[in-house]
Design an enzyme around this catalytic site. Structure first.
Site, PDB file in Angstrom:
ATOM      1  N   ARG A 276      31.490  40.129  33.980  1.00 36.60           N
ATOM      2  CA  ARG A 276      32.083  41.457  33.981  1.00 36.60           C
ATOM      3  C   ARG A 276      33.101  41.599  35.116  1.00 36.60           C
ATOM      4  NH1 ARG A 276      30.713  42.516  38.042  1.00 36.60           N
ATOM      5  NH2 ARG A 276      32.201  44.209  37.903  1.00 36.60           N
ATOM      6  N   GLY A 277      33.918  42.670  35.010  1.00 35.99           N
ATOM      7  CA  GLY A 277      35.037  42.835  35.941  1.00 35.99           C
ATOM      8  C   GLY A 277      36.265  42.240  35.258  1.00 35.99           C
ATOM      9  N   ALA A 278      37.353  43.011  35.284  1.00 37.29           N
ATOM     10  CA  ALA A 278      38.516  42.651  34.464  1.00 37.29           C
ATOM     11  C   ALA A 278      39.072  41.251  34.757  1.00 37.29           C
ATOM     12  CB  ALA A 278      39.599  43.699  34.657  1.00 37.29           C
ATOM     13  N   GLY A 279      39.124  40.881  36.028  1.00 33.93           N
ATOM     14  CA  GLY A 279      39.665  39.563  36.379  1.00 33.93           C
ATOM     15  C   GLY A 279      38.773  38.437  35.883  1.00 33.93           C
TER      16      GLY A 279
ATOM     17  N   SER B 257      35.067  45.525  42.256  1.00 36.70           N
ATOM     18  CA  SER B 257      36.363  44.935  41.934  1.00 36.70           C
ATOM     19  C   SER B 257      36.612  43.775  42.886  1.00 36.70           C
ATOM     20  CB  SER B 257      37.466  45.984  42.107  1.00 36.70           C
ATOM     21  OG  SER B 257      38.709  45.340  42.338  1.00 36.70           O
TER      22      SER B 257
ATOM     23  N   ASP C 141      41.091  48.174  35.501  1.00 38.49           N
ATOM     24  CA  ASP C 141      40.908  47.404  34.266  1.00 38.49           C
ATOM     25  C   ASP C 141      42.218  47.330  33.496  1.00 38.49           C
ATOM     26  OD1 ASP C 141      38.003  48.413  34.871  1.00 38.49           O
ATOM     27  OD2 ASP C 141      37.883  46.676  33.536  1.00 38.49           O
TER      28      ASP C 141
ATOM     29  N   ARG D 141      35.369  43.127  24.339  1.00 42.54           N
ATOM     30  CA  ARG D 141      35.365  44.403  25.075  1.00 42.54           C
ATOM     31  C   ARG D 141      36.743  45.034  24.937  1.00 42.54           C
ATOM     32  NH1 ARG D 141      32.804  44.863  30.959  1.00 42.54           N
ATOM     33  NH2 ARG D 141      32.522  47.041  30.383  1.00 42.54           N
TER      34      ARG D 141
ATOM     35  N   ALA E 249      39.393  42.284  43.298  1.00 45.94           N
ATOM     36  CA  ALA E 249      40.673  42.502  43.985  1.00 45.94           C
ATOM     37  C   ALA E 249      40.493  43.471  45.154  1.00 45.94           C
ATOM     38  CB  ALA E 249      41.707  43.024  42.993  1.00 45.94           C
TER      39      ALA E 249
ATOM     40  N   CYS F 174      32.582  50.952  42.134  1.00 46.34           N
ATOM     41  CA  CYS F 174      32.334  49.852  41.200  1.00 46.34           C
ATOM     42  C   CYS F 174      32.411  48.506  41.935  1.00 46.34           C
ATOM     43  CB  CYS F 174      33.307  49.892  40.023  1.00 46.34           C
ATOM     44  SG  CYS F 174      32.824  48.803  38.657  1.00 46.34           S
TER      45      CYS F 174
HETATM   46  C1  RUB Z   1      34.465  46.693  36.288  1.00 42.81           C
HETATM   47  C2  RUB Z   1      35.523  47.572  36.865  1.00 42.81           C
HETATM   48  C3  RUB Z   1      36.361  46.988  37.982  1.00 42.81           C
HETATM   49  C4  RUB Z   1      37.651  46.449  37.385  1.00 42.81           C
HETATM   50  C5  RUB Z   1      38.443  45.634  38.382  1.00 42.81           C
HETATM   51  O1  RUB Z   1      33.921  47.225  35.100  1.00 42.81           O
HETATM   52  O2  RUB Z   1      35.790  48.674  36.427  1.00 42.81           O
HETATM   53  O3  RUB Z   1      36.694  47.977  38.927  1.00 42.81           O
HETATM   54  O4  RUB Z   1      37.342  45.617  36.282  1.00 42.81           O
HETATM   55  O5  RUB Z   1      37.692  44.514  38.786  1.00 42.81           O
HETATM   56  P1  RUB Z   1      32.815  46.379  34.288  1.00 42.81           P
HETATM   57  P2  RUB Z   1      38.395  43.135  39.227  1.00 42.81           P
HETATM   58  O6  RUB Z   1      31.753  45.993  35.285  1.00 42.81           O
HETATM   59  O7  RUB Z   1      32.327  47.340  33.240  1.00 42.81           O
HETATM   60  O8  RUB Z   1      33.501  45.178  33.695  1.00 42.81           O
HETATM   61  O9  RUB Z   1      39.256  43.493  40.417  1.00 42.81           O
HETATM   62  O10 RUB Z   1      37.247  42.239  39.603  1.00 42.81           O
HETATM   63  O11 RUB Z   1      39.186  42.627  38.087  1.00 42.81           O
END
Ligand code: RUB
Length: 330
Positions: free
Chosen positions: A20-23, A133, A200, A64, A135, A131
């Site tokens: 999980r997490g967009a990256g 993230s 995201d 997703r 980044a 959350c």
């Molecule tokens: C994760 C979320 C993060 C972004 C950015 O949501 O909202 O703030 O994805 O994360 P979920 P990153 O847990 O539902 O995927 O900077 O790691 O891409």
């Protein structure tokens, strides 16, 4: 040929949020495309391979809906494949090279964002994040190593508690971190110097789609005149929003909110579990990308720079809802 089990496992991991997490989702999708290419054992003709990869691409994109990093990672690889006319071996190499390149660029981008963002954190700062993230954590931990961070407030981020992952990362990096419930954000905001969150998806008008609750954090920061920074790689910018497409918001299972038994006991009980929300550009001071810091209103310039090729396709009405298999039917 069937889609390999390892690829199905990654797709399932994204869907069920083990990944999980967009990256991370984007990098996992690139890795899945690489595995798919490596494990392909079907007919060695160009068209069959492209069709098979298109099926894998569609499967990954369907896991997703909200984080545009996922389709952007898939387009990055598939665009290179679909525009290459060559023998099978070379096509397979094209996919492998593109996936490795995407993953490396993504890792480099997060590091760069950390370096660029940390310069914008004031000395002795109290930062609030929401959350988990990667980044945003990169910005915070880099700033901490520069001696700039006094304390970090990390929200729990209900219902999935991604804030606990943030806490773990911050504590492991030695950052003094305090976990707070999401509902305490406004209470604590007067102590905060800067908010740093991830994204995201970023729309062409600079609106930021991130974990539900981000817009409330931004609203509380706005009220307290605290600056809100968004840390986001350029593959979080959504090309289809430039032609007016909306960002789909994911709604997750009611069981993340209420006990499972309730669903049985109170038949027809209504539960709403939106996973993301939209923070308007007016509530964001800057977006930190690997290319530099931009005001949210400059999002369209990033889109033109990074996704010019996609925007020209969008004009033909192709890419907003691209389905790779259908693209190949023509
Ligand atoms: C994760 C979320 C993060 C972004 C950015 O949501 O909202 O703030 O994805 O994360 P979920 P990153 O847990 O539902 O995927 O900077 O790691 O891409």
């Amino acid at each position: 040929m069937e889609i390999p089990v390892k690829v199905l496992k990654i797709a399932d991991g994204i869907k069920t949020m083990r990944i999980r997490g967009a990256g991370k989702i984007a990098r996992a999708a690139a890795e899945a495309l690489k595995i798919a290419a490596l494990e392909y054992s079907g007919s060695r003709d160009e068209k069959s391979f492209k069709r098979y990869m298109a099926r894998v691409a569609d499967l990954l994109i369907s896991t997703r809906p909200t984080a545009v990093s996922l389709p952007n990672a898939v387009y990055y690889v598939m665009y290179r494949l679909l525009t290459t006319e060559d023998r099978f071996d070379e096509l397979r190499n094209t996919v492998i090279r593109a996936t490795e390149q995407f993953i490396q660029e993504s890792i480099d981008a997060v590091r760069k964002i950390g370096e660029i963002g940390a310069k914008r954190i004031p000395d002795n700062a109290v930062v609030l994040t929401h959350c988990h993230s990667t980044a945003a954590v990169s910005v915070i931990t880099t700033a901490y190593r520069m001696g700039k961070i006094r304390k970090v407030y990390s929200t729990e981020t209900r219902p999935f508690f991604q804030g606990r992952i943030t806490m773990r990362h911050l504590l492991e990096a030695g950052v003094p971190a305090v976990q707070i419930p999401d509902s305490a954000v406004r209470y604590i905001m007067h102590e905060v110097d800067q908010v740093v969150v991830g994204a995201d998806t970023i729309a062409s008008n600079g609106a930021v789609v991130n974990k539900v609750g981000t817009s409330q954090v931004a609203l509380a920061a706005h009220e307290a005149r605290i600056r809100v920074f968004v840390a986001a790689e350029t593959y979080k910018f959504s090309p289809s929003t430039a032609i007016g497409e909306l960002v789909p918001i994911e709604f997750r299972s009611p069981e993340e909110i209420v006990p499972k038994e309730w669903m049985e006991k109170y038949k027809g009980i209504e539960v709403l579990n939106p996973s993301f929300d939209v923070t308007p550009p007016e509530y964001i001071d800057a977006i930190i990308t690997e290319l530099g810091v931009i005001p949210p209103q400059a999002a369209i310039l990033v889109l033109l720079d990074r996704f010019g090729w996609a925007l020209s396709k969008l004009k033909q009405g192709e890419l907003g809802k691209i389905v790779f298999e259908e693209t190949l039917e023509e």
